[in-house]
Design an enzyme around this catalytic site. Structure first.
Site, PDB file in Angstrom:
ATOM      1  N   GLU A 144      -5.279  -8.994   0.396  1.00 41.41           N
ATOM      2  CA  GLU A 144      -5.754  -8.790   1.812  1.00 41.41           C
ATOM      3  C   GLU A 144      -7.263  -8.537   1.539  1.00 41.41           C
ATOM      4  OE1 GLU A 144      -4.333  -5.614   4.104  1.00 41.41           O
ATOM      5  OE2 GLU A 144      -2.225  -6.027   3.829  1.00 41.41           O
ATOM      6  N   GLU A 174       0.907  -1.118  -0.040  1.00 34.57           N
ATOM      7  CA  GLU A 174      -0.008   0.136  -0.050  1.00 34.57           C
ATOM      8  C   GLU A 174       1.026   1.202  -0.083  1.00 34.57           C
ATOM      9  OE1 GLU A 174      -3.141  -0.186   3.046  1.00 34.57           O
ATOM     10  OE2 GLU A 174      -3.988  -1.945   1.937  1.00 34.57           O
TER      11      GLU A 174
HETATM   12  C1  FCB Z   1      -4.407  -2.577   5.467  1.00 35.41           C
HETATM   13  C2  FCB Z   1      -3.220  -2.825   5.899  1.00 35.41           C
HETATM   14  C3  FCB Z   1      -3.086  -3.828   6.916  1.00 35.41           C
HETATM   15  C4  FCB Z   1      -4.082  -3.882   7.872  1.00 35.41           C
HETATM   16  C5  FCB Z   1      -5.425  -3.986   7.198  1.00 35.41           C
HETATM   17  C6  FCB Z   1      -6.782  -3.950   7.953  1.00 35.41           C
HETATM   18  O1  FCB Z   1      -4.593  -1.210   4.805  1.00 35.41           O
HETATM   19  O2  FCB Z   1      -2.256  -3.120   4.776  1.00 35.41           O
HETATM   20  O3  FCB Z   1      -1.893  -3.979   7.448  1.00 35.41           O
HETATM   21  O4  FCB Z   1      -3.844  -2.625   8.874  1.00 35.41           O
HETATM   22  O5  FCB Z   1      -5.590  -2.650   6.207  1.00 35.41           O
END
Ligand code: FCB
Length: 456
Positions: free
Chosen positions: A356, A164
């Site tokens: 994720e 990110e």
């Molecule tokens: C993302 C992050 C991760 C975690 C999730 C909930 O933005 O990459 O580390 O905090 O959100």
């Protein structure tokens, strides 16, 4: 019938600072998150990652639990300052040994390691030299990548450079609470972004050169997903345009960091918008940044609805009043796992991995000794069904990583937000597989076929 392709990778994810603890043990250096957590008033209730899930000492138990869930793959990050306490220079053998052992244990359990090099815990020593503002910062990152290639490259086949960039580059903006908590001008933020991109490219080169056999490399930007309000071609086009528009004073878009990497250029609207604040771009920069990659990794939690307004101009459509939200206040928007990968695949043409996706939920240990989390199961059902439809409609999606493998330190939110498949009692460090972990096991062994069934 499941439409998930054969060989689809079912995984779960974490990051170093959020689970490891052992923040100053065995020669680990200080990171900007260690520093931030020491400063009063930054993280909720003064919580820190000093102990977190104590994964550094309990990784064997954690790998056994991952195996019990049936994970094919586990995404984790390396704490840069654990392996290079000063960020560059002399490596820390004990830090390297930890990741070496973790990788061996994962492979022995039949779990494929997916390694992220940088998930925000920047070495304080390098930050003190200017961090990503320093013209040498791309080379520092490449040195670190080379060390990890040398240490793990014989066994780790999947790598990501940055997690990110939108967040860690954008962190200097006035409203953000994320380390190192500095406030910068846009000219500086754009330079940080450019150096981070150069660092990405140089790290890819270092990984390819240092790993003894072929590896797959990508990045894991956050996906800022726009969902068309209807299936009309005009609304779809409005959502598509909105996904990639880079014309605002924030990095909350998909193109600013991905176009340079995959298309070897910054998006034109952004360059026009930022005008004189744009960094100087060297003649070779886009060659370096645009190193060929093997996949597009993306983190997707939610999405905004967009429709075509007058003359097709995209306009936001609010979620209805009372629309479902998770405990971190993110809207439930499962169609994001349909449209996000689809638009990203269209534009960048690379196989997609969802790196994720998950839900913060109010989980606790029930009187029967179990953790019942039907909300998480429902959330996953909705999101995975949308993902499944995307693959059926031709988007090349190779895998899904649930965030997170276990409850953990959710940055400035501290431990309040529980994202895990595994429940962690922070007082005792006891782990309990939540109902969702047991359900996810069945999703994995049926390659998603049980998604079509109604019972949880
Ligand atoms: C993302 C992050 C991760 C975690 C999730 C909930 O933005 O990459 O580390 O905090 O959100």
């Amino acid at each position: 019938m499941s439409a998930f392709p054969k060989g689809f990778v079912w995984g779960a994810a974490s990051s170093a600072y959020q689970i490891e603890g052992a923040a100053s043990e065995d020669g680990k250096g200080v990171s900007v998150w260690d520093t931030l957590c020491r400063r009063p008033g930054t993280v909720r209730e003064g919580q820190t990652g000093i102990v977190a899930c104590d994964h550094y000492h309990r990784f064997r138990e954690d790998v056994a639990l991952m195996k019990a869930i049936g994970l094919h793959a586990y995404r984790f990050s390396i704490a840069w300052s654990r392996v290079l306490p000063e960020g560059i220079g002399k490596p820390n053998p004990k830090g390297l040994a930890f990741y070496d052992q973790l990788v061996n244990d994962l492979l022995e359990a039949g779990i494929q390691p997916f390694v992220t090099l940088f998930h925000w815990d920047y070495p304080q020593a390098l930050f003190n030299l200017g961090g990503w503002l320093n013209p040498s910062s791309p080379d520092w990152f490449a040195e670190y990548a080379g060390l990890m290639a040398h240490t793990l490259g014989d066994r780790v086949k999947f790598w990501m450079t940055h997690n990110e960039p939108q967040i860690f580059v954008g962190m200097g903006q006035p409203d953000d609470v994320t380390a190192p908590e500095i406030k910068l001008k846009w000219k500086e933020l754009l330079l940080i972004g450019h150096n981070a991109l150069l660092g990405h490219g140089k790290a890819v080169q270092a990984l390819r050169a240092g790993c003894p056999s072929a590896v797959q490399i990508g990045m894991a930007p956050v996906g800022n997903v726009k969902i068309p309000a209807s299936h009309s071609p005009l609304d779809i086009e409005a959502a598509r345009q909105s996904m990639f528009a880079a014309n605002r004073y924030d990095f909350w878009n998909n193109s600013w960091f991905s176009d340079p990497v995959f298309l070897k250029q910054y998006p034109e609207d952004g360059m026009m918008f930022y005008g004189n604040d744009m960094p100087a771009i060297g003649p070779e920069d886009f060659e370096t940044i645009g190193q060929p990659l093997d996949f597009y990794g993306v983190n997707i939690y939610t999405g905004d609805v967009v429709r075509a307004g007058a003359e097709g101009i995209p306009e936001p459509v609010a979620h209805p009043v009372g629309h479902g939200i998770t405990t971190i206040q993110w809207s439930i928007a499962s169609e994001a796992l349909y449209w996000g990968p689809r638009f990203l695949y269209e534009r960048y043409g690379k196989p997609i991995y969802i790196m994720e996706n998950g839900i913060a939920n109010m989980d606790w240990l029930h009187l029967d000794g179990k953790v019942h989390d039907p909300q998480r199961i429902d959330f996953m059902k909705r999101y995975l069904s949308a993902l499944c439809r995307a693959t059926a409609d031709g988007t090349d999606i190779r895998g899904y990583f649930h965030w997170s493998v276990m409850d953990n330190f959710e940055w400035a939110e501290g431990y309040r937000q529980r994202f895990g498949l595994i429940y962690v009692d922070y007082a005792t460090q006891q782990r309990v597989l939540k109902d969702s972990a047991l359900w996810y096991h069945d999703v994995i062994v049926t390659n998603g076929e049980i998604l079509g069934q109604n019972s949880t």
